[in-house]
Write a protein that holds these residues in place. Structure first.
Motif, PDB file in Angstrom:
ATOM      1  N   ILE A 106       3.219   9.757   0.727  1.00  0.00           N
ATOM      2  CA  ILE A 106       2.701  10.265  -0.352  1.00  0.00           C
ATOM      3  C   ILE A 106       2.638   9.579  -1.389  1.00  0.00           C
ATOM      4  O   ILE A 106       2.122   9.773  -2.554  1.00  0.00           O
ATOM      5  N   SER A 107       3.987   8.908  -1.491  1.00  0.00           N
ATOM      6  CA  SER A 107       4.386   8.016  -2.688  1.00  0.00           C
ATOM      7  C   SER A 107       3.723   6.783  -2.881  1.00  0.00           C
ATOM      8  O   SER A 107       3.855   6.081  -3.802  1.00  0.00           O
ATOM      9  N   ASN A 108       2.583   6.537  -1.896  1.00  0.00           N
ATOM     10  CA  ASN A 108       2.017   5.349  -1.808  1.00  0.00           C
ATOM     11  C   ASN A 108       2.873   3.778  -2.051  1.00  0.00           C
ATOM     12  O   ASN A 108       2.480   3.334  -2.792  1.00  0.00           O
ATOM     13  N   PRO A 109       3.785   3.892  -1.337  1.00  0.00           N
ATOM     14  CA  PRO A 109       4.532   2.258  -1.542  1.00  0.00           C
ATOM     15  C   PRO A 109       3.796   1.255  -0.868  1.00  0.00           C
ATOM     16  O   PRO A 109       3.166   1.196   0.056  1.00  0.00           O
ATOM     17  N   GLU A 110       4.068  -0.014  -1.330  1.00  0.00           N
ATOM     18  CA  GLU A 110       3.454  -1.036  -0.819  1.00  0.00           C
ATOM     19  C   GLU A 110       4.159  -1.663   0.402  1.00  0.00           C
ATOM     20  O   GLU A 110       3.786  -2.389   1.229  1.00  0.00           O
ATOM     21  N   LEU A 111       5.494  -1.281   0.500  1.00  0.00           N
ATOM     22  CA  LEU A 111       6.414  -1.684   1.678  1.00  0.00           C
ATOM     23  C   LEU A 111       7.143  -0.225   2.080  1.00  0.00           C
ATOM     24  O   LEU A 111       7.798   0.415   1.350  1.00  0.00           O
ATOM     25  N   LEU A 112       7.034  -0.070   3.597  1.00  0.00           N
ATOM     26  CA  LEU A 112       7.559   0.976   3.961  1.00  0.00           C
ATOM     27  C   LEU A 112       8.573   0.385   5.224  1.00  0.00           C
ATOM     28  O   LEU A 112       8.224  -0.314   6.048  1.00  0.00           O
ATOM     29  N   ILE A 113       9.843   0.915   5.061  1.00  0.00           N
ATOM     30  CA  ILE A 113      10.895   0.214   6.172  1.00  0.00           C
ATOM     31  C   ILE A 113      11.328   1.486   7.023  1.00  0.00           C
ATOM     32  O   ILE A 113      11.916   2.460   6.211  1.00  0.00           O
ATOM     33  N   LEU A 114      11.214   1.542   8.181  1.00  0.00           N
ATOM     34  CA  LEU A 114      11.377   2.548   8.952  1.00  0.00           C
ATOM     35  C   LEU A 114      12.262   2.003  10.178  1.00  0.00           C
ATOM     36  O   LEU A 114      12.127   0.892  10.798  1.00  0.00           O
ATOM     37  N   ASP A 115      13.596   2.575  10.402  1.00  0.00           N
ATOM     38  CA  ASP A 115      14.294   2.446  11.453  1.00  0.00           C
ATOM     39  C   ASP A 115      14.060   3.548  12.564  1.00  0.00           C
ATOM     40  O   ASP A 115      14.769   4.636  12.466  1.00  0.00           O
ATOM     41  N   GLU A 116      13.763   2.963  13.847  1.00  0.00           N
ATOM     42  CA  GLU A 116      13.775   3.947  14.792  1.00  0.00           C
ATOM     43  C   GLU A 116      12.871   5.403  14.457  1.00  0.00           C
ATOM     44  O   GLU A 116      13.284   6.246  14.591  1.00  0.00           O
ATOM     45  N   PRO A 117      11.640   5.129  13.950  1.00  0.00           N
ATOM     46  CA  PRO A 117      10.997   6.437  13.310  1.00  0.00           C
ATOM     47  C   PRO A 117      10.523   7.531  14.556  1.00  0.00           C
ATOM     48  O   PRO A 117      10.210   8.439  14.199  1.00  0.00           O
ATOM     49  N   THR A 118      10.451   6.845  15.793  1.00  0.00           N
ATOM     50  CA  THR A 118      10.093   7.750  16.840  1.00  0.00           C
ATOM     51  C   THR A 118      11.069   8.264  17.773  1.00  0.00           C
ATOM     52  O   THR A 118      10.935   8.999  18.757  1.00  0.00           O
ATOM     53  N   ALA A 119      12.375   7.926  17.329  1.00  0.00           N
ATOM     54  CA  ALA A 119      13.503   8.276  18.122  1.00  0.00           C
ATOM     55  C   ALA A 119      13.609   9.811  18.175  1.00  0.00           C
ATOM     56  O   ALA A 119      13.229  10.613  17.246  1.00  0.00           O
ATOM     57  N   GLY A 120      13.728  10.251  19.466  1.00  0.00           N
ATOM     58  CA  GLY A 120      13.750  11.773  19.973  1.00  0.00           C
ATOM     59  C   GLY A 120      12.281  12.572  19.859  1.00  0.00           C
ATOM     60  O   GLY A 120      12.384  13.858  19.788  1.00  0.00           O
ATOM     61  N   LEU A 121      11.420  11.832  19.495  1.00  0.00           N
ATOM     62  CA  LEU A 121       9.946  12.275  19.626  1.00  0.00           C
ATOM     63  C   LEU A 121       9.413  12.372  20.833  1.00  0.00           C
ATOM     64  O   LEU A 121       9.476  11.535  21.619  1.00  0.00           O
ATOM     65  N   ASP A 122       8.497  13.688  21.042  1.00  0.00           N
ATOM     66  CA  ASP A 122       7.800  13.498  22.257  1.00  0.00           C
ATOM     67  C   ASP A 122       6.766  12.727  22.332  1.00  0.00           C
ATOM     68  O   ASP A 122       6.238  12.445  21.035  1.00  0.00           O
TER      69      ASP A 122
END
Length: 179
Positions: free
Chosen positions: A66-82
């Motif tokens: 929602i903050s509309n960044p130009e760069l998004l850095i994610l570390d293991e964003p799907t860990a633990g998700l079905d």
């Protein structure tokens, strides 16, 4: 805070006091984000701490998106998700974020996940960048090989990485993988 309140708070923090967004528009933006990430409508009224891990993960992502960044850095964003939530999350990252020309830097141990969304890949081993290239080039030029035997080589001209455990070795090799 509820899901909606979390998203609106992130929206207000990004815009600051000098970029006023009317409350009605804030509500609309929050509802669009809840819908895009498929956060269940009844859950949007619950405090975030009472949500499932997958929905908590989505709320965190929603706050960043929602903050509309130009760069998004994610570390293991799907860990633990079905798998269903993982698919939703990856779809939003590719279509709604990277698809608009912004940059997503994703760290993951799940190669199948990386292959679904990345076009440029870097491989880090023991804190060192071992390889950086287009995903298609990596597929055509590198192989991961497991070998069993004694006195297996740990280095060589074509060996990029090597992990030996007893009589088994796992290699990432370049070019002449079959050799």
């Amino acid at each position: 805070l509820t899901v909606r309140e979390n998203i609106i708070l992130a929206l207000q923090a990004k815009r600051g006091w000098f970029r006023y967004i009317p409350p009605k528009r804030q509500e609309e933006l929050a509802q669009e984000m809840i819908k895009a990430l498929r956060i269940a409508t009844p859950d949007s009224q619950k405090p975030v701490r009472e949500l499932s891990g997958g929905n908590q993960q989505k709320v965190i992502l929603a706050r960043w998106l929602i903050s509309n960044p130009e760069l998004l850095i994610l570390d293991e964003p799907t860990a633990g998700l079905d798998p269903v939530v993982m698919d939703q999350l990856l779809r939003v990252l590719v279509e709604d974020f990277a698809g608009t020309g912004r940059t997503l830097l994703l760290s993951s141990h799940h190669l199948s996940e990386v292959e679904r969304i990345a076009d440029w890949v870097g491989i880090i081993d023991a804190g060192t960048l071992k390889l950086e290239a287009r995903l298609d080039d990596i597929r055509g030029s590198f192989r991961r090989i497991r070998a069993a035997g004694r006195n297996l080589p740990s280095s060589g001209a074509t060996i990029l990485t090597c992990r030996i455990s007893g009589d088994t070795a796992e290699y990432v090799v370049r070019f002449e993988a079959e050799a």
